[in-house]
Structure formats: structure tokens, C-alpha cells
Design an enzyme around this catalytic site. Structure first.
Site, short mmCIF file in Angstrom:
data_model
loop_
_atom_site.label_atom_id
_atom_site.label_comp_id
_atom_site.label_asym_id
_atom_site.label_seq_id
_atom_site.Cartn_x
_atom_site.Cartn_y
_atom_site.Cartn_z
N GLY A 32 6.55 37.92 -9.33
CA GLY A 32 7.49 38.42 -10.32
C GLY A 32 8.50 39.35 -9.69
O GLY A 32 9.25 38.96 -8.80
N SER A 65 0.58 38.33 -9.82
CA SER A 65 -0.69 39.04 -9.77
C SER A 65 -0.60 40.33 -10.56
O SER A 65 0.36 41.10 -10.40
CB SER A 65 -1.09 39.35 -8.33
OG SER A 65 -2.18 40.24 -8.30
N VAL A 105 7.24 48.65 -6.76
CA VAL A 105 7.72 49.87 -6.13
C VAL A 105 8.61 50.67 -7.08
O VAL A 105 8.44 51.86 -7.29
CB VAL A 105 8.46 49.54 -4.82
CG1 VAL A 105 9.05 50.81 -4.21
CG2 VAL A 105 7.50 48.88 -3.83
N VAL A 108 11.80 51.65 -6.99
CA VAL A 108 12.70 52.67 -6.48
C VAL A 108 14.08 52.48 -7.10
O VAL A 108 14.38 51.42 -7.65
CB VAL A 108 12.81 52.59 -4.93
CG1 VAL A 108 11.47 52.83 -4.30
CG2 VAL A 108 13.37 51.25 -4.50
N LYS A 119 28.34 51.87 -10.70
CA LYS A 119 28.57 52.09 -9.27
C LYS A 119 29.89 51.44 -8.88
O LYS A 119 30.09 50.25 -9.09
CB LYS A 119 27.42 51.45 -8.47
CG LYS A 119 27.64 51.45 -6.96
CD LYS A 119 26.50 50.72 -6.25
CE LYS A 119 26.78 50.57 -4.77
NZ LYS A 119 25.71 49.80 -4.10
N PRO A 145 34.97 51.41 -1.33
CA PRO A 145 35.08 51.11 -2.77
C PRO A 145 35.00 49.60 -3.01
O PRO A 145 35.42 48.80 -2.17
CB PRO A 145 36.46 51.65 -3.14
CG PRO A 145 36.88 52.52 -1.98
CD PRO A 145 36.22 51.94 -0.79
N LEU A 175 12.29 38.90 -0.45
CA LEU A 175 11.57 39.36 0.74
C LEU A 175 10.72 38.28 1.38
O LEU A 175 10.40 38.38 2.57
CB LEU A 175 10.67 40.55 0.37
CG LEU A 175 11.35 41.77 -0.26
CD1 LEU A 175 10.32 42.86 -0.55
CD2 LEU A 175 12.45 42.30 0.64
#
Length: 498
Positions: free
Chosen positions: A12, A39, A45, A47, A78, A98, A332
């Protein structure tokens, strides 16, 4: 009766649920069923993370409004990335990258011409944030939300809690028919031809599929562990392999930019969210221990030892191919380049979009697999070059880490040619177009990086008396144009409360 084409996503998180949402959207009119297996024991994480403007297209494609998802993920706007302390010996303490907006069509050429003029020895203005409108918004903490009468389209990214974004996208995907299975995968079963047949769970059940998408993170359960696709490390020119993360209080006023500050053995990110500020130190374990890195980050942030820190390890590189047999690697499980320019989700999103186009064109087969792999390999390599250039151009001399990065000559032919043209005072715009690099980072982005580091020769001793006539920043009154336009934009805090 129509046989459904089964797509099974393993893992996920943000990557897995992005894939589930986009594929459900793209194949909504086809006999396709999507299942995601994750799982319950794998933690998120969560973050603070930043994006490129590509993520704006993701939400637009799915018809998701900012008023809905942003509060749920503590998100902020952002418009800029600010780099502090990367090139002190050039006399530049800080520079900006920018995001490029439609208004910049009035100033980009002046930026490029001024950079060439400066390479020829004239002392003209070359600071990126002076030529690109989002730089003005960042300086004034203004949100990139345009009033109805504003005639230019704005481009911007977001900061958000990545764990919460994954949860938000999970809720949306399951509501639109994506089947969600929680279970621990023990192994994958394969067909005689080597393709994946199913994934087996620890409760004895199995989940079959015609296509499998590996979003299992660095474990890469399918692409690498099952199909044995080789992983190519980038450690020869991207040294960082670890990070330590510490949250701090909300910033006020709330920035609309990510900050990347060079530290003795890497760099620290600062990502402003509405409920906290995300901070992390990306570093190389070959130069500093985890405990030392944590202390350097605490010193940088000015926080005490009683605030909990989390340590992460990273494997930087990419698999030789992304799409192998009937398995696509995303995130990843397939590649990772450190988050200096917020390219992680950018590459995930591009991977899904480009894959879906090739998969549909091939009639939901692997007919265009080779074309896809060539495109995506090139995308990752060129992003890698842009990140490597940040380290190659540094002018720090405080540690061996920065010295070794500056003297590292493991550069691609593409990057070598680009730098050669720049330093020989050639036409860098033409070279970027010749290499077709604008698909990855455009002409102005390369100018931001090279000018931001002060990668120029010394100014000529004899400057013309009419220097301002050679400076297009003044000639076109870009400062006046942008200052007036910025008056139309709300404060960041105000825009978020709306």
C-alpha cells in the site's frame, strides 16, 4: 460472459494507493478488476513529504478537490525549494528553485540571457528568484491561489503527511471498487514461463493476477526477490544512504517552500505542514555514524535530546528494468533517488501514467514493454544527473564529504556535455533541447541550479558604464511586474483556512 483482467498491487502506502486510484480511473471502461494486498504489520513512516507540480495533475485527473484532501493530510502549498549553504565560496549563501508558471513566459528568456551575459563576464542579475514569479510568492509567504480575474495559470506542488495521504487514497480507491486485502505475503508462485501466478498469504490463501504491481518498498518482494531483476546502485556518485527524522513545531508565518540546508555530512530538509514541521538529515554512513548525524540534526534544529528521532536507511539506485514479465515495479521497489528535488512521487506518478498508456495501447499485454522500460530508465537517469550536479558543484570545504563529492568524476556523458557547454560559454538552451532534457528538468530549472551555485567565471575587470542597459532584469522591469502581480495573492495561512 466477459472475463475480467486481474491487476494485483502488492503493498500500500502512497505509491500503491496512487497506482490503485489512477489505474481504476484509466481502466474504468474496461473489464479490469484491481486488488491491493498489504501487510497490516508494515508500519507507515509518514514523514513530511514534498511534491513537484506533477501531483497537482494527479488530483485534477481524479477530480479530487484541494478542499477535500489537503486538510485530511495536513497539507500546505509549495512553490519553491530553497537551498542554503551549498556554495558558500561563490558568495551565494542561499538560492531558490521556483516552480515555473505561465507568468514566467515574460521573464524566462531574460533569465537565460542574463546568465549567458554573466558567463561572458558582465556583472548582471542572475538570482533565479528574481526572474521566476513563484520566487516572489515564496519570499512573501503567499499562496499560489489565483483570483478569478488573474489571467495566468499557476503551477505549484504541495507538502503533506505521506502516511495520511496513503490512508486518504485508500479510502477513495476502495469506495470506487478497488478490492483491499490485508495479509502477510509469504512468497509468490510463478508460472513455468517465469511470470508471476499468485502471491501466497500466511493464512493459506492466495491472490492471483494477470498483472502484478510491486509497491512493497525496498523489500521488492516481486520484482527483485521473485523475478531476480538486478539492482544497479548509484553509490558511485550519490553517497547518501541514511536519514534521521525529527519533527518540530509549526512555522509561523507558514512557508510555501521546502528548505534544503547543507550540513557537514549531507543536508537537512524542512517541510512545513499545518500541524508540525517535518525535518530530516540525509547523510552518508561512510562519513558519519547514525548517533553523530542525530546530534548534528539536533544542533541544527536547536532541539533537546528528549524529542524522539527516527532513523532510516536508503538504497539509492534502480533496477535494470521496471516492467519484467507480468510485473511492474513502482516506487522504492524499483528505484530511489534521495529526495533533494522531491522526485520520488513524481517518478511514481509518471511511471503509472506512462505504463497505463503503453499497457492499453498493447491491448492489456506486454507488447510495448521494451519501449516503456527504455523511457522510464532514461527518466530516472536524467533525474539522477540533476541531483548529482548539486553535489558536484558544491563549494564547501568543511569536511571530506563535501570535498569528495566535488572531486567525484563519476558523471554521465549527458551531464558532462551539459557542463562543458555551460563552462565554454556555449548555448546551454540549445544543448538541453538537443539532449531532450526538458522532459525531466527544463531549461529554467537547469539555469536555477547552475546560476544558483554561482557557477560563473570571475567578473571582468572593466565593466561598461552603461551596465544596466545590458541587464534584462531592469530593461524589462521584471521586478515591477512581479511585485504588482503578487498583490493579487493571499497569505498562505489565510488561503489554507479558507
Amino acid at each position: 460472459m466477459t472475463a475480467f483482467h486481474q491487476i494485483t498491487i502488492v503493498g500500500g502506502g502512497t505509491a500503491g494507493w496512487m497506482a490503485a486510484n489512477l489505474l481504476a480511473h484509466y481502466f474504468s471502461q474496461k473489464p479490469v478488476k484491481i486488488t491491493l494486498v498489504e501487510s497490516p504489520d508494515v508500519g507507515i513512516v509518514g514523514v513530511g513529504e514534498g511534491s513537484t507540480p506533477t501531483l497537482k495533475r494527479f488530483f485534477t485527473t481524479l477530480g479530487i478537490d484541494e478542499h477535500d484532501w489537503m486538510p485530511a493530510c495536513h497539507a500546505t502549498y509549495k512553490v519553491n525549494i530553497r537551498f542554503d549553504g551549498w556554495s558558500p565560496e561563490s558568495g551565494i549563501a542561499s538560492y531558490s528553485h521556483p516552480f515555473i508558471s505561465q507568468l514566467d513566459t515574460h521573464s524566462e528568456r531574460a533569465f537565460h540571457v542574463n546568465c549567458l551575459t554573466r558567463r561572458l563576464g558582465l556583472d548582471v542579475i542572475t538570482q533565479p528568484e528574481r526572474f521566476l514569479f513563484n520566487g516572489y510568492l515564496a519570499q512573501q509567504h503567499l499562496a499560489p491561489k489565483t483570483p478569478a480575474h488573474f489571467p495566468f495559470r499557476m503551477e505549484y506542488g504541495y507538502h503533506f503527511d505521506s502516511g495520511l495521504l496513503g490512508e486518504y487514497l485508500k479510502t477513495r480507491a476502495t469506495a470506487y471498487g478497488v478490492r483491499h486485502i490485508q495479509g502477510n505475503i509469504t512468497h509468490a508462485s510463478t508460472h513455468p514461463d517465469g511470470s508471476i501466478a499468485s502471491v501466497e498469504l500466511d493464512d493459506g490463501s492466495s491472490v492471483r493476477g494477470d498483472l502484478f504491481i510491486d509497491c512493497s518498498g525496498f523489500r521488492s518482494l516481486l520484482l527483485q526477490s521473485t523475478l531476480n531483476e538486478p539492482f544497479v546502485s548509484f553509490s558511485d556518485n550519490l553517497f547518501n544512504d541514511s536519514a534521521v527524522v525529527i519533527p518540530t513545531a509549526v512555522k509561523s508565518p507558514l512557508p510555501v517552500e521546502t528548505r534544503a540546508t547543507a550540513l557537514p555530512h549531507g543536508w537537512a530538509w524542512q517541510i512545513p505542514l499545518t500541524h508540525r514541521t517535518g525535518n530530516g538529515y540525509v547523510y552518508s554512513s561512510a562519513y558519519i555514524s547514525a548517533d553523530q548525524a542525530e546530534q548534528e540534526l539536533r544542533q541544527h534544529l536547536g532541539v533537546s535530546d528528549d524529542i524522539t528521532a527516527r532513523h532510516l536507511t536508503m538504497r539509492v539506485g534502480q533496477t535494470r528494468r521496471q516492467w519484467v514479465n507480468n510485473c511492474l515495479g513502482l516506487g522504492l521497489s524499483q528505484s530511489f533517488i534521495e529526495p533533494l528535488e522531491a522526485t520520488a512521487l513524481h517518478l511514481v506518478q509518471l511511471g503509472i501514467e506512462i505504463f497505463a498508456a503503453h499497457y492499453e495501447k498493447g491491448g492489456l499485454t506486454a507488447r510495448y514493454q521494451s519501449d516503456f522500460n527504455t523511457i522510464m530508465h532514461e527518466r530516472v537517469e536524467r533525474v539522477r544527473d540533476y541531483i548529482v550536479c548539486h553535489y558536484k558543484l558544491n563549494t564547501r570545504s568543511d569536511t571530506a564529504y563535501w570535498h569528495d563529492n566535488r572531486n567525484n568524476n563519476h558523471l554521465s556523458e549527458s551531464l558532462l556535455q551539459l557542463l562543458d557547454v555551460w563552462y565554454r560559454k556555449g548555448d546551454i538552451v540549445q544543448e538541453i533541447q538537443r539532449q531532450n532534457l526538458q522532459q525531466h528538468f527544463g531549461v529554467s530549472s537547469w539555469h536555477c541550479l547552475l546560476a544558483g551555485y554561482g557557477a560563473f567565471p570571475p567578473v571582468s575587470g572593466n565593466q561598461p558604464a552603461d551596465l544596466r542597459q545590458h541587464d534584462l532584469f531592469y530593461d524589462k522591469d521584471i521586478g515591477g511586474l512581479f511585485t504588482g502581480c503578487a498583490m493579487n495573492f493571499p497569505a498562505h495561512d489565510v488561503a489554507l483556512t479558507r
